[in-house]
Design a protein around this motif. Structure first.
Motif, PDB file in Angstrom:
ATOM      1  N   ASN A  11      -1.017 -10.075   7.489  1.00  0.00           N
ATOM      2  CA  ASN A  11      -2.149  -9.947   6.573  1.00  0.00           C
ATOM      3  C   ASN A  11      -3.170 -11.065   6.731  1.00  0.00           C
ATOM      4  O   ASN A  11      -4.274 -10.978   6.199  1.00  0.00           O
ATOM      5  CB  ASN A  11      -1.647  -9.893   5.127  1.00  0.00           C
ATOM      6  CG  ASN A  11      -0.780  -8.684   4.880  1.00  0.00           C
ATOM      7  OD1 ASN A  11      -1.044  -7.608   5.395  1.00  0.00           O
ATOM      8  ND2 ASN A  11       0.275  -8.859   4.098  1.00  0.00           N
ATOM      9  N   ASP A  37       2.962 -12.751   4.490  1.00  0.00           N
ATOM     10  CA  ASP A  37       3.126 -11.932   5.687  1.00  0.00           C
ATOM     11  C   ASP A  37       2.040 -12.303   6.701  1.00  0.00           C
ATOM     12  O   ASP A  37       0.844 -12.157   6.421  1.00  0.00           O
ATOM     13  CB  ASP A  37       3.031 -10.448   5.310  1.00  0.00           C
ATOM     14  CG  ASP A  37       3.468  -9.537   6.453  1.00  0.00           C
ATOM     15  OD1 ASP A  37       3.376  -9.966   7.629  1.00  0.00           O
ATOM     16  OD2 ASP A  37       3.913  -8.410   6.193  1.00  0.00           O
ATOM     17  N   ASP A  60       2.076  -4.980  -8.844  1.00  0.00           N
ATOM     18  CA  ASP A  60       2.841  -5.965  -8.078  1.00  0.00           C
ATOM     19  C   ASP A  60       3.287  -7.117  -8.977  1.00  0.00           C
ATOM     20  O   ASP A  60       2.490  -7.628  -9.776  1.00  0.00           O
ATOM     21  CB  ASP A  60       2.001  -6.525  -6.940  1.00  0.00           C
ATOM     22  CG  ASP A  60       2.155  -5.717  -5.660  1.00  0.00           C
ATOM     23  OD1 ASP A  60       2.904  -4.730  -5.687  1.00  0.00           O
ATOM     24  OD2 ASP A  60       1.524  -6.060  -4.654  1.00  0.00           O
ATOM     25  N   ARG A  80      -3.883  -6.520  -7.248  1.00  0.00           N
ATOM     26  CA  ARG A  80      -2.524  -6.041  -6.984  1.00  0.00           C
ATOM     27  C   ARG A  80      -1.607  -6.290  -8.178  1.00  0.00           C
ATOM     28  O   ARG A  80      -0.708  -5.489  -8.452  1.00  0.00           O
ATOM     29  CB  ARG A  80      -1.968  -6.707  -5.712  1.00  0.00           C
ATOM     30  CG  ARG A  80      -2.681  -6.273  -4.441  1.00  0.00           C
ATOM     31  CD  ARG A  80      -2.015  -6.880  -3.212  1.00  0.00           C
ATOM     32  NE  ARG A  80      -0.707  -6.300  -2.985  1.00  0.00           N
ATOM     33  CZ  ARG A  80      -0.462  -5.273  -2.173  1.00  0.00           C
ATOM     34  NH1 ARG A  80      -1.454  -4.686  -1.531  1.00  0.00           N
ATOM     35  NH2 ARG A  80       0.765  -4.826  -2.004  1.00  0.00           N
ATOM     36  N   ARG A 119       6.650  -9.929  -5.254  1.00  0.00           N
ATOM     37  CA  ARG A 119       6.094  -9.023  -4.249  1.00  0.00           C
ATOM     38  C   ARG A 119       4.757  -9.559  -3.713  1.00  0.00           C
ATOM     39  O   ARG A 119       4.457  -9.428  -2.527  1.00  0.00           O
ATOM     40  CB  ARG A 119       5.912  -7.631  -4.857  1.00  0.00           C
ATOM     41  CG  ARG A 119       5.488  -6.562  -3.856  1.00  0.00           C
ATOM     42  CD  ARG A 119       5.326  -5.235  -4.559  1.00  0.00           C
ATOM     43  NE  ARG A 119       6.597  -4.727  -5.018  1.00  0.00           N
ATOM     44  CZ  ARG A 119       7.373  -3.907  -4.317  1.00  0.00           C
ATOM     45  NH1 ARG A 119       6.991  -3.528  -3.112  1.00  0.00           N
ATOM     46  NH2 ARG A 119       8.522  -3.470  -4.806  1.00  0.00           N
ATOM     47  N   LEU A 120       3.974 -10.158  -4.596  1.00  0.00           N
ATOM     48  CA  LEU A 120       2.706 -10.732  -4.164  1.00  0.00           C
ATOM     49  C   LEU A 120       2.922 -11.869  -3.161  1.00  0.00           C
ATOM     50  O   LEU A 120       2.220 -11.967  -2.158  1.00  0.00           O
ATOM     51  CB  LEU A 120       1.937 -11.258  -5.378  1.00  0.00           C
ATOM     52  CG  LEU A 120       0.961 -10.291  -6.039  1.00  0.00           C
ATOM     53  CD1 LEU A 120       0.480 -10.839  -7.377  1.00  0.00           C
ATOM     54  CD2 LEU A 120      -0.223 -10.010  -5.123  1.00  0.00           C
ATOM     55  N   LYS A 127       5.398 -12.286  -1.176  1.00  0.00           N
ATOM     56  CA  LYS A 127       5.840 -11.694   0.097  1.00  0.00           C
ATOM     57  C   LYS A 127       4.652 -11.145   0.872  1.00  0.00           C
ATOM     58  O   LYS A 127       4.538 -11.334   2.093  1.00  0.00           O
ATOM     59  CB  LYS A 127       6.854 -10.590  -0.172  1.00  0.00           C
ATOM     60  CG  LYS A 127       7.419  -9.951   1.082  1.00  0.00           C
ATOM     61  CD  LYS A 127       8.464  -8.899   0.741  1.00  0.00           C
ATOM     62  CE  LYS A 127       9.032  -8.254   2.001  1.00  0.00           C
ATOM     63  NZ  LYS A 127      10.054  -7.206   1.663  1.00  0.00           N
ATOM     64  N   TYR A 128       3.743 -10.475   0.174  1.00  0.00           N
ATOM     65  CA  TYR A 128       2.569  -9.903   0.833  1.00  0.00           C
ATOM     66  C   TYR A 128       1.650 -10.999   1.369  1.00  0.00           C
ATOM     67  O   TYR A 128       1.175 -10.939   2.512  1.00  0.00           O
ATOM     68  CB  TYR A 128       1.813  -9.015  -0.153  1.00  0.00           C
ATOM     69  CG  TYR A 128       0.543  -8.426   0.417  1.00  0.00           C
ATOM     70  CD1 TYR A 128       0.569  -7.241   1.151  1.00  0.00           C
ATOM     71  CD2 TYR A 128      -0.694  -9.056   0.232  1.00  0.00           C
ATOM     72  CE1 TYR A 128      -0.592  -6.699   1.687  1.00  0.00           C
ATOM     73  CE2 TYR A 128      -1.857  -8.523   0.758  1.00  0.00           C
ATOM     74  CZ  TYR A 128      -1.797  -7.340   1.485  1.00  0.00           C
ATOM     75  OH  TYR A 128      -2.940  -6.815   2.019  1.00  0.00           O
TER      76      TYR A 128
END
Length: 475
Positions: free
Chosen positions: A202, A199, A188, A183, A192-193, A195-196
């Protein structure tokens, strides 16, 4: 005599050599009984070095001394209190200022005379020398282990298990490392990583000792060469010397990412660190390469709400940053699809021009190259498929590891063929551009961003909506 007992051990080895907490306490209790002293407090720091005074129980004892609760501090040996001469003088000064005596149960000290203070200083200096000398031997041994390609330390990096000093793939964590690199290379950023990864939908395993992924942890993972088959010593030296170079050596442990991918990540991190504005990683993949044809300023992504008949839909576009902030440029805001379509058309014209000038290798080589690229794309899709199956508990961690290892071996073979093929063809890699329009139509925003950046250095947008493309110099 109100007595404060202070004990400390930093390692299991010290306990084995007779300095265990129980042994110290037994000796100090006996000493207090023989002297008729009353114990008003026991202060124990377990697992702390004596290289400084930043120890919770020592600080609590000093607070009690300053509050007038203690008459004398009793230790088993001087090096239990400190191994630093400067710290010793500071501690004795605090004790003296508040009328607190200091006593070692196994050593004879008299801090009321000049000779006594000299003697205790010499003993502390020897303790400091012993600590520093031991540290040098340990660091030398660790550096030599790395030079031999062996991993040192008791805790393995995320993605690996450690047994008998050997790193092995952790089948649950290794796919997360692979995901982070994929990513990041696709566009990314660390924010952003994070945040992913955080989550809950995920279901990503968390880093050791924390319930959250942080940008700092992700950044450290991306910089760590252990994931491409190396070991390292001396990542963050205390002196921060400008000419300092960490020791990095090839290791035999199984890698999670390819070396060229890790190096691409380092180059991308350096580019983002020293470059200009942040590049687009979401619905505006051209941010970072688009520039205004009127003022030369960068163009940024902009999303606004537009609606008709009560319906509100997002409107994605690109706007000149100079107009947005300084209001000194009157370049209009362009709809995203218009600019991106114009850029792809311009790239197609560049490709046709290159064909006319015979920049492309023979057609049979183009076909072979395209087939390899297609198979690599299929490998990525299969990797995502197996990871999704594991997350849905359709396959076990062992099955996931075996399937990912098979995919990695196949990918290595395909990439070797691809590199060998590239070495036999023109150094101008325009053969990679042939299916740009097709690839663009099926790519995700992150894939589009990566696709454009492999080819385009700068794209200029002009008031009439036309786009001029400057290709990368290394193509």
């Amino acid at each position: 005599m109100r007595t404060a007992i202070y004990t400390r051990v930093s390692t299991d080895v010290q306990a084995e050599e007779g300095f265990s907490l129980d042994a110290q306490l037994h000796r100090l209790h006996s000493y207090c009984e023989s002297q008729g002293w009353s114990i008003v407090g026991i202060y124990t720091d377990e697992g702390f070095s004596a290289k400084n005074v930043h120890r919770p129980q020592l600080e609590r004892m000093l607070n009690d001394a300053q509050a007038g609760k203690i008459d004398v501090v009793l230790v088993y040996r001087l090096d239990r209190l400190t191994r630093n001469v400067t710290d010793l003088h500071q501690l004795l000064e605090i004790f003296d200022r508040h009328g607190v005596g200091f006593k070692s149960a196994t050593e004879v000290f008299d801090t009321t005379t000049a000779m006594g203070r000299l003697f205790i200083t010499i003993v502390a200096a020897l303790a400091q020398w012993e600590r520093e000398n031991l540290g040098e031997r340990v660091r030398f041994g660790q550096a030599e282990m790395v030079r031999q390609g062996r991993y040192f330390g008791h805790t393995p990096p995320y993605g690996y298990d450690l047994k008998d000093g050997v790193l092995s793939i952790n089948p649950v964590q290794a796919p997360v490392i692979r995901l982070i690199f994929d990513r990041y290379l696709a566009g990314d950023g660390t924010s952003r990583l994070a945040k992913y990864l955080n989550d809950s939908k995920n279901n990503i395993p968390r880093p050791r000792g924390s319930d959250q992924w942080s940008m700092k942890v992700i950044n450290a993972i991306l910089k760590n060469p252990v994931y491409c088959g190396y070991v390292r010593y001396g990542n963050q030296p205390r002196n921060k010397a400008a000419n300092y170079q960490p020791i990095v050596a090839k290791s035999d442990h199984e890698r999670i990412v390819q070396e060229y991918e890790w190096r691409r990540a380092q180059a991308l991190m350096e580019q983002r660190r020293t470059g200009g504005p942040r590049t687009g990683t979401g619905v505006h993949p051209l941010v970072g390469i688009l520039r205004c044809g009127k003022c030369g300023g960068p163009m940024v992504g902009r999303t606004e709400q537009a609606g008709k008949s009560g319906r509100v839909t997002p409107y994605h576009g690109y706007m000149c940053n100079t107009r947005r902030h300084a209001r000194t440029c009157d370049m209009k805001m362009w709809k995203r699809d218009v600019i991106e379509g114009a850029l792809i058309d311009e790239l197609d014209r560049t490709v046709h021009a290159a064909l006319e000038n015979n920049f492309y290798p023979p057609q049979v080589e183009q076909k072979d190259h395209a087939q390899i690229e297609s198979q690599l794309t299929l490998m990525k899709a299969r990797r995502r498929k197996w990871m999704d199956a594991y997350e849905r508990d359709l396959i076990s961690a062992e099955d996931l590891r075996d399937r990912l290892n098979d995919l990695s071996r196949t990918e290595d073979q395909l990439k070797s063929r691809l590199h060998a093929h590239a070495a036999q063809t023109s150094p101008i890699r325009l053969d990679e551009f042939i299916s740009i329009k097709t690839a663009w139509n099926v790519a995700t925003p992150l894939e589009r961003r990566e696709l454009i950046r492999t080819m385009v250095e700068t794209a200029w947008v002009f008031p009439d909506g036309s786009v001029k493309v400057d290709l990368r110099s290394d193509l």
